[in-house]
Design a protein around this motif. Structure first.
Motif, short mmCIF file in Angstrom:
data_model
loop_
_atom_site.label_atom_id
_atom_site.label_comp_id
_atom_site.label_asym_id
_atom_site.label_seq_id
_atom_site.Cartn_x
_atom_site.Cartn_y
_atom_site.Cartn_z
N VAL A 65 0.97 -1.22 -0.02
CA VAL A 65 0.08 -0.03 0.17
C VAL A 65 0.92 1.26 -0.02
CG1 VAL A 65 -1.76 1.33 1.23
CG2 VAL A 65 -1.72 -1.20 1.34
N PHE A 86 2.91 3.55 5.00
CA PHE A 86 3.08 2.90 3.49
C PHE A 86 4.22 2.04 3.23
CE2 PHE A 86 1.03 7.38 3.61
CZ PHE A 86 -0.14 6.70 2.82
N VAL A 339 -4.19 3.37 6.41
CA VAL A 339 -3.12 2.14 5.70
C VAL A 339 -2.85 1.06 6.56
CG1 VAL A 339 -0.63 2.38 5.00
CG2 VAL A 339 -1.84 4.34 5.16
#
Ligand code: FMN
Length: 369
Positions: A65, A86, A339
């Motif tokens: 991601v 991330f 996230v």
């Protein structure tokens, strides 16, 4: 309901969207300055599991991601926002010369649709300023640099083909040694230049021929329009064929308001810009699936964004053919905790379906359909 959605978001949404964007980027920039703060953010936001690790075009991501281009346009907040969990982080789009973008207001919220209307027009500090900035800064996760032609505004005379290519080349030379991957944005929906240069036959090939001699060592992605179906994709793949340094593709937002919206038309009809977020998901997923079907799967990877708000959304794109995903609009609506939530959910979905890794699930819907 999360704390972000019940308390933080209502406060933030009272502020003008561009101001809020600048404030959150500024806050991340400030937070990234202190090593202790970076550690605190990593502990609060990063979710790690070996199942999420993936290899994408010779790069190793701790999870699939990433942050999409457009949030940190000039690479000022990499050290801070790179600690939000991330797997990779993309800055830009950046251009050879600085650009102030389109006139304000140029970003609007459509909460009913979980969408934004975006009309920034490629505002950024320019490659000469950004290149040294990214060269010296800490980089918590792999860094992508998204490159575009300078937007010189509505009144500027049209550029020649050579000037367009030269703009991309100048930026490339400045940033190529400081990026883990490069993205060529060939389809910005929001410039006022009025010409869809790379949709014209030979446009992509011309750029790739010039890039060939740049000895690019990092993976290169092309960010192309999500419109045009198999015909457009087929033409694009033919132009890319023979340029071995291209590792894959991304799909941009469609220009204008070509997607169904819940928000009454009088609220958005006269606003300039393209829609991001939930409403574009279906259209982008269709083109993603078609691209995966047509492309050489041994050679290319797709990194896909567009309306990802949950693990299920990310998983759907992976199963349709994305090796990794990105988000931006969900960060605005759901906050940074999104996230880790997506990554945690992805582990659950992969386990449910018997996959040992994210990579094993890539394109799985094509195998079973
Ligand atoms: C505010 C905003 C600015 C963006 N700016 C850029 C940009 O400069 N370059 C680019 O390639 N994409 C840009 N995008 C597109 C995103 O990178 C992404 O492809 C798109 O928003 C779909 O993801 P999302 O639905 O999660 O937002 C922008 C999107 C938004 C919302």
């Amino acid at each position: 309901m999360s704390f972000y959605k019940t308390v933080v978001r209502p406060l933030l949404f009272r502020v003008d969207p561009e101001r809020m964007h600048d404030m959150t980027v500024g806050l991340s920039k400030w937070a990234g300055k202190a090593a202790l703060m970076r550690l605190v953010m990593l502990r609060a936001y990063a979710y790690r599991d070996p199942v999420l690790e993936c290899e994408v075009a010779r790069m190793h991501f701790a999870n699939p991601v990433g942050l999409a281009a457009g949030w940190d346009k000039s690479g000022v907040a990499i050290a801070g926002a790179g600690c939000l969990g991330f797997g990779f982080y993309e800055i830009g789009s950046i251009s050879a010369d600085p650009s102030s973008g389109n006139p304000r207001p140029r970003i609007f919220r459509l909460p009913e649709d979980r969408a934004l209307i975006v009309h920034y027009g490629l505002q950024n500090d320019g490659a000469e300023t950004i290149a040294p900035r990214i060269a010296r800064g800490p980089r918590p996760v792999p860094l992508g640099v998204n490159i575009v032609k300078t937007n010189r505004g509505i009144d500027a005379p049209p550029d020649t083909d050579d000037a367009i290519y030269d703009d991309y080349l100048r930026t490339t030379r400045l940033v190529k040694d400081h990026a883990d991957y490069l993205v060529y944005n060939l389809s910005c929906p929001n410039t006022e230049m009025g010409r869809d240069f790379f949709a014209e036959p030979g446009g992509i090939r011309g750029l790739l021929e010039r890039l060939q001699s740049e000895e690019l060592r990092c993976p290169v992605f092309l960010k192309v329009s999500p419109l045009g179906g198999s015909k457009a994709l087929d033409r694009m793949l033919k132009e890319v064929d023979g340029h071995a340094f291209v590792s894959g593709f991304m799909l941009n937002l469609p220009p204008g308001k070509q997607v169904p919206l819940e928000t009454p038309a009088h609220q958005w009809r006269d606003l300039p810009g393209a829609i991001s977020g939930k409403p574009v998901e279906g259209l982008i997923n269709e083109q993603l699936s078609e691209l995966y079907r047509l492309m050489d799967k041994k050679r290319y990877h797709i990194i896909a964004a567009g309306g990802i708000f949950s693990a299920e959304d990310a998983y759907r794109k992976i199963r349709l053919g994305a090796s990794a995903v990105q988000l931006l609009t969900a960060l605005v609506y759901e906050g940074p905790g999104i996230v880790a939530r997506i990554n945690r959910g992805l582990c659950r979905l992969l386990q449910r379906d018997g996959f040992a890794s994210v990579t094993d699930a890539v394109g799985e819907d094509h195998a079973t359909s």
